[in-house]
Design a protein around this motif. Structure first.
Motif, PDB file in Angstrom:
ATOM      1  N   GLU A  62      -1.041 -39.764 -10.927  1.00  0.00           N
ATOM      2  CA  GLU A  62      -0.398 -38.840 -10.000  1.00  0.00           C
ATOM      3  C   GLU A  62      -0.104 -37.515 -10.677  1.00  0.00           C
ATOM      4  O   GLU A  62      -0.398 -36.438 -10.142  1.00  0.00           O
ATOM      5  CB  GLU A  62       0.885 -39.461  -9.445  1.00  0.00           C
ATOM      6  N   ALA A  63       0.453 -37.571 -11.890  1.00  0.00           N
ATOM      7  CA  ALA A  63       0.789 -36.344 -12.611  1.00  0.00           C
ATOM      8  C   ALA A  63      -0.471 -35.559 -12.971  1.00  0.00           C
ATOM      9  O   ALA A  63      -0.480 -34.318 -12.911  1.00  0.00           O
ATOM     10  CB  ALA A  63       1.579 -36.683 -13.873  1.00  0.00           C
ATOM     11  N   TYR A  64      -1.530 -36.275 -13.323  1.00  0.00           N
ATOM     12  CA  TYR A  64      -2.748 -35.573 -13.739  1.00  0.00           C
ATOM     13  C   TYR A  64      -3.432 -34.905 -12.544  1.00  0.00           C
ATOM     14  O   TYR A  64      -3.920 -33.779 -12.650  1.00  0.00           O
ATOM     15  CB  TYR A  64      -3.702 -36.538 -14.431  1.00  0.00           C
ATOM     16  N   VAL A  65      -3.457 -35.582 -11.394  1.00  0.00           N
ATOM     17  CA  VAL A  65      -4.024 -34.956 -10.197  1.00  0.00           C
ATOM     18  C   VAL A  65      -3.215 -33.717  -9.814  1.00  0.00           C
ATOM     19  O   VAL A  65      -3.778 -32.668  -9.475  1.00  0.00           O
ATOM     20  CB  VAL A  65      -4.088 -35.964  -9.025  1.00  0.00           C
ATOM     21  N   ASP A  66      -1.886 -33.805  -9.888  1.00  0.00           N
ATOM     22  CA  ASP A  66      -1.050 -32.628  -9.615  1.00  0.00           C
ATOM     23  C   ASP A  66      -1.410 -31.483 -10.558  1.00  0.00           C
ATOM     24  O   ASP A  66      -1.508 -30.316 -10.133  1.00  0.00           O
ATOM     25  CB  ASP A  66       0.429 -32.977  -9.782  1.00  0.00           C
ATOM     26  N   ARG A 104      -7.345 -38.109  -3.206  1.00  0.00           N
ATOM     27  CA  ARG A 104      -6.306 -37.084  -3.055  1.00  0.00           C
ATOM     28  C   ARG A 104      -6.726 -35.794  -3.743  1.00  0.00           C
ATOM     29  O   ARG A 104      -6.508 -34.691  -3.221  1.00  0.00           O
ATOM     30  CB  ARG A 104      -4.980 -37.590  -3.628  1.00  0.00           C
ATOM     31  N   LEU A 105      -7.345 -35.930  -4.892  1.00  0.00           N
ATOM     32  CA  LEU A 105      -7.806 -34.755  -5.618  1.00  0.00           C
ATOM     33  C   LEU A 105      -8.874 -34.006  -4.828  1.00  0.00           C
ATOM     34  O   LEU A 105      -8.806 -32.781  -4.664  1.00  0.00           O
ATOM     35  CB  LEU A 105      -8.342 -35.173  -6.986  1.00  0.00           C
ATOM     36  N   LEU A 106      -9.868 -34.724  -4.312  1.00  0.00           N
ATOM     37  CA  LEU A 106     -10.940 -34.059  -3.565  1.00  0.00           C
ATOM     38  C   LEU A 106     -10.411 -33.391  -2.305  1.00  0.00           C
ATOM     39  O   LEU A 106     -10.842 -32.291  -1.952  1.00  0.00           O
ATOM     40  CB  LEU A 106     -12.046 -35.062  -3.221  1.00  0.00           C
ATOM     41  N   ARG A 107      -9.475 -34.034  -1.622  1.00  0.00           N
ATOM     42  CA  ARG A 107      -8.890 -33.404  -0.438  1.00  0.00           C
ATOM     43  C   ARG A 107      -8.160 -32.124  -0.828  1.00  0.00           C
ATOM     44  O   ARG A 107      -8.250 -31.099  -0.133  1.00  0.00           O
ATOM     45  CB  ARG A 107      -7.932 -34.374   0.264  1.00  0.00           C
ATOM     46  N   GLY A 108      -7.451 -32.177  -1.954  1.00  0.00           N
ATOM     47  CA  GLY A 108      -6.741 -30.988  -2.419  1.00  0.00           C
ATOM     48  C   GLY A 108      -7.686 -29.865  -2.799  1.00  0.00           C
ATOM     49  O   GLY A 108      -7.414 -28.689  -2.530  1.00  0.00           O
ATOM     50  N   VAL A 109      -8.807 -30.217  -3.428  1.00  0.00           N
ATOM     51  CA  VAL A 109      -9.793 -29.195  -3.788  1.00  0.00           C
ATOM     52  C   VAL A 109     -10.371 -28.558  -2.536  1.00  0.00           C
ATOM     53  O   VAL A 109     -10.463 -27.324  -2.437  1.00  0.00           O
ATOM     54  CB  VAL A 109     -10.918 -29.817  -4.648  1.00  0.00           C
ATOM     55  N   GLU A 110     -10.719 -29.377  -1.555  1.00  0.00           N
ATOM     56  CA  GLU A 110     -11.352 -28.836  -0.344  1.00  0.00           C
ATOM     57  C   GLU A 110     -10.385 -27.975   0.459  1.00  0.00           C
ATOM     58  O   GLU A 110     -10.814 -27.062   1.185  1.00  0.00           O
ATOM     59  CB  GLU A 110     -11.903 -29.973   0.514  1.00  0.00           C
ATOM     60  N   GLN A 111      -9.085 -28.244   0.358  1.00  0.00           N
ATOM     61  CA  GLN A 111      -8.106 -27.385   1.031  1.00  0.00           C
ATOM     62  C   GLN A 111      -8.027 -26.002   0.396  1.00  0.00           C
ATOM     63  O   GLN A 111      -7.607 -25.035   1.027  1.00  0.00           O
ATOM     64  CB  GLN A 111      -6.722 -28.050   0.972  1.00  0.00           C
ATOM     65  N   ARG A 112      -8.463 -25.904  -0.853  1.00  0.00           N
ATOM     66  CA  ARG A 112      -8.351 -24.656  -1.596  1.00  0.00           C
ATOM     67  C   ARG A 112      -9.641 -23.858  -1.663  1.00  0.00           C
ATOM     68  O   ARG A 112      -9.610 -22.635  -1.828  1.00  0.00           O
ATOM     69  CB  ARG A 112      -7.876 -24.965  -3.031  1.00  0.00           C
ATOM     70  N   ILE A 113     -10.767 -24.533  -1.575  1.00  0.00           N
ATOM     71  CA  ILE A 113     -12.049 -23.858  -1.758  1.00  0.00           C
ATOM     72  C   ILE A 113     -13.098 -24.566  -0.899  1.00  0.00           C
ATOM     73  O   ILE A 113     -13.122 -25.788  -0.821  1.00  0.00           O
ATOM     74  CB  ILE A 113     -12.445 -23.850  -3.259  1.00  0.00           C
ATOM     75  N   ALA A 114     -13.937 -23.802  -0.242  1.00  0.00           N
ATOM     76  CA  ALA A 114     -14.903 -24.383   0.698  1.00  0.00           C
ATOM     77  C   ALA A 114     -15.966 -25.183  -0.031  1.00  0.00           C
ATOM     78  O   ALA A 114     -16.397 -24.826  -1.131  1.00  0.00           O
ATOM     79  CB  ALA A 114     -15.555 -23.266   1.509  1.00  0.00           C
ATOM     80  N   PHE A 115     -16.407 -26.272   0.614  1.00  0.00           N
ATOM     81  CA  PHE A 115     -17.513 -27.082   0.106  1.00  0.00           C
ATOM     82  C   PHE A 115     -18.794 -26.670   0.822  1.00  0.00           C
ATOM     83  O   PHE A 115     -18.802 -26.489   2.046  1.00  0.00           O
ATOM     84  CB  PHE A 115     -17.283 -28.568   0.376  1.00  0.00           C
ATOM     85  N   ALA A 116     -19.883 -26.540   0.076  1.00  0.00           N
ATOM     86  CA  ALA A 116     -21.186 -26.359   0.711  1.00  0.00           C
ATOM     87  C   ALA A 116     -21.494 -27.577   1.571  1.00  0.00           C
ATOM     88  O   ALA A 116     -21.053 -28.695   1.275  1.00  0.00           O
ATOM     89  CB  ALA A 116     -22.265 -26.174  -0.350  1.00  0.00           C
ATOM     90  N   ALA A 117     -22.255 -27.373   2.637  1.00  0.00           N
ATOM     91  CA  ALA A 117     -22.538 -28.464   3.570  1.00  0.00           C
ATOM     92  C   ALA A 117     -23.225 -29.640   2.887  1.00  0.00           C
ATOM     93  O   ALA A 117     -23.002 -30.798   3.251  1.00  0.00           O
ATOM     94  CB  ALA A 117     -23.390 -27.941   4.725  1.00  0.00           C
ATOM     95  N   ASP A 314      -0.437 -32.211 -23.847  1.00  0.00           N
ATOM     96  CA  ASP A 314      -0.147 -30.784 -23.708  1.00  0.00           C
ATOM     97  C   ASP A 314      -0.529 -30.277 -22.321  1.00  0.00           C
ATOM     98  O   ASP A 314       0.171 -29.442 -21.738  1.00  0.00           O
ATOM     99  CB  ASP A 314      -0.891 -29.982 -24.777  1.00  0.00           C
ATOM    100  N   TYR A 315      -1.664 -30.762 -21.824  1.00  0.00           N
ATOM    101  CA  TYR A 315      -2.109 -30.356 -20.485  1.00  0.00           C
ATOM    102  C   TYR A 315      -1.087 -30.771 -19.425  1.00  0.00           C
ATOM    103  O   TYR A 315      -0.876 -30.060 -18.428  1.00  0.00           O
ATOM    104  CB  TYR A 315      -3.473 -30.987 -20.197  1.00  0.00           C
ATOM    105  N   LEU A 316      -0.447 -31.912 -19.640  1.00  0.00           N
ATOM    106  CA  LEU A 316       0.542 -32.415 -18.673  1.00  0.00           C
ATOM    107  C   LEU A 316       1.938 -31.859 -18.903  1.00  0.00           C
ATOM    108  O   LEU A 316       2.847 -32.141 -18.129  1.00  0.00           O
ATOM    109  CB  LEU A 316       0.579 -33.950 -18.738  1.00  0.00           C
ATOM    110  N   ASN A 317       2.106 -31.077 -19.955  1.00  0.00           N
ATOM    111  CA  ASN A 317       3.426 -30.500 -20.268  1.00  0.00           C
ATOM    112  C   ASN A 317       3.611 -29.216 -19.457  1.00  0.00           C
ATOM    113  O   ASN A 317       2.920 -28.224 -19.678  1.00  0.00           O
ATOM    114  CB  ASN A 317       3.502 -30.195 -21.763  1.00  0.00           C
ATOM    115  N   PRO A 318       4.555 -29.200 -18.499  1.00  0.00           N
ATOM    116  CA  PRO A 318       4.734 -28.006 -17.652  1.00  0.00           C
ATOM    117  C   PRO A 318       5.154 -26.759 -18.420  1.00  0.00           C
ATOM    118  O   PRO A 318       5.031 -25.651 -17.907  1.00  0.00           O
ATOM    119  CB  PRO A 318       5.806 -28.443 -16.651  1.00  0.00           C
ATOM    120  N   ALA A 319       5.617 -26.938 -19.649  1.00  0.00           N
ATOM    121  CA  ALA A 319       6.024 -25.780 -20.450  1.00  0.00           C
ATOM    122  C   ALA A 319       4.848 -25.119 -21.150  1.00  0.00           C
ATOM    123  O   ALA A 319       5.012 -24.061 -21.757  1.00  0.00           O
ATOM    124  CB  ALA A 319       7.062 -26.214 -21.489  1.00  0.00           C
TER     125      ALA A 319
END
Length: 404
Positions: A62-66, A104-117, A314-319
């Motif tokens: 969950e944290a990594y997908v976020d 969940r990740l793919l849905r989030g990506v598609e909400q942000r950037i269009a997918f080619a058909a 480090d990638y998961l560290n919000p700081a």
């Protein structure tokens, strides 16, 4: 990551170019892909130099997908609303993640950037992680291509490579992939393994062909720095055996309808990996995830390479920032950067792609092209940039002509 075997490349210099050539506007922006890095594995293989880390008892899905979606949000301003033509989940072992997390990740990506058909979405998977219901669920998320990391079907070879699966699991994985609805999948195989004979190598290759993949990534094991094999080198086959394996393996694949289209990539008709083709044709790609790399072009001719924080903690560290660094490619490095990708392709690329991707005039390569052609490393084709068979074997030597 599979499907991306390493090759020792020279460091770019002036690429045989005039250092004062101005940066020109690009006539068009290249296709755009998305690479998503999932860095965890069940166990680190002794030959692996990719950014992968042994997984603990529980993955922070969950944290990594976020974090991945937040990382993507920071990239959106640079992609100018372009759609993405392919997505590649690499690792590590992305198939350790649940279908729910990837969905969940793919849905989030598609909400942000269009997918080619006709978007191609590839997931790397290891046979030891295959479960029929899990892979059916992956298919339902929109993932439409698998890359299965087999490496070998022989128990002794798999043990020496540190793989977590056995040959029977690798065979069953192909059947489960097809039953889950994947009619397009790659199998990743190595040759030149410790104590491997010609018959061993061809046996692995024939077994893979018999399983009906649409694509094969077949490449020689190389010992890389920062790996267990580098510090404890295995005994690898002699050069004469390696050459025999290469020739016989290529002939076997050709007999079975697999066309070589890149140094280590072989595909059935119309089944070349579109995501990797975009790399080799100097296309653009966003890279998100721990240690991911990206390349983005801008209308004014700037080309930017980026790389992300490498360690998962480090990638998961919000700081801490997601981006670890970036480099604006100097104009004088563009010929090398373009050609070290394009010349990996068996038939090269159309010559005018150089200008379309870099904004530089094709004439800038003229002197180096003539010299490489005279040495038999580059095809004498005015309308194409393509290595000869000898040039593909000695790619570093060929690229040397485009350095100063």
């Amino acid at each position: 990551m599979t499907e991306k075997p390493s090759i020792q490349l020279l460091h770019p210099g002036a690429a045989g170019a005039n250092l004062h050539v101005p940066r020109l506007a690009l006539p068009e922006l290249p296709p755009l892909s998305l690479y998503i890095h999932i860095p965890w594995c069940v166990r680190k293989c002794p030959y692996c130099d990719f950014n992968s880390h042994q997984a603990g008892p529980e993955l922070p899905e969950e944290a990594y997908v976020d974090a991945l979606l937040a990382d993507l949000d920071e990239e959106l301003g640079a992609v100018l609303g372009r759609p993405i033509s392919s997505i590649f989940f690499g690792g590590g072992t992305p198939s350790l993640f649940s279908a729910d997390a990837l969905g969940r990740l793919l849905r989030g990506v598609e909400q942000r950037i269009a997918f080619a058909a006709d978007i191609e979405i590839t997931l790397e998977a290891n046979p030891g992680t295959f479960e029929q219901d899990k892979f059916k669920a992956y298919r339902q998320t929109g993932i439409n291509r698998l890359s299965i990391g087999v490496q070998s079907f022989q128990p002794a070879k798999l043990e020496k490579l540190g793989r977590i699966h056995n040959g029977d699991e690798a065979i069953r994985a192909a059947g489960m992939a097809r039953a889950a609805g994947f009619d397009n999948f790659n199998m990743d195989l190595m040759h030149g393994l410790p104590d491997q004979s010609l018959d061993d190598a061809l046996g692995d290759l024939q077994q893979a062909i018999d399983l009906g993949p649409t694509h094969l990534s077949w490449y020689q094991l190389t010992v890389e720095p920062n790996t267990v094999f580098w510090n404890q080198p295995p005994e690898l086959p002699e050069d004469d055996i390696l050459w025999d394996i290469q020739e016989a393996g290529q002939a076997l694949m050709a007999q079975n309808g697999f066309q070589q289209y890149e140094v280590s990539a072989y595909a059935q008709p119309d089944r070349a990996a579109r995501h990797n083709l975009n790399y080799w044709r100097f296309g653009d790609f966003i890279g998100i995830g721990a240690g991911a790399h990206g390349k983005l072009s801008f209308p004014d001719g700037r080309i930017l390479r980026t790389w992300k924080t490498r360690l998962p903690k480090d990638y998961l560290n919000p700081a801490k920032p997601y981006k670890a660094g970036e480099k604006l490619l100097p104009v004088d490095e563009l010929p090398f950067e373009f050609l070290m990708n394009a010349l990996r392709l068996t038939h090269g690329v159309e010559a005018d792609l150089f200008t379309r991707r870099t904004g530089l005039p094709l004439e800038q390569l003229a002197k180096a092209r003539r010299e490489a052609e005279q040495k038999g490393l580059l095809q004498v084709e005015p309308d194409r940039l393509a290595a000869t068979p000898r040039g593909q074997l000695f790619l570093n030597d060929l690229l040397q002509y485009f350095l100063t």
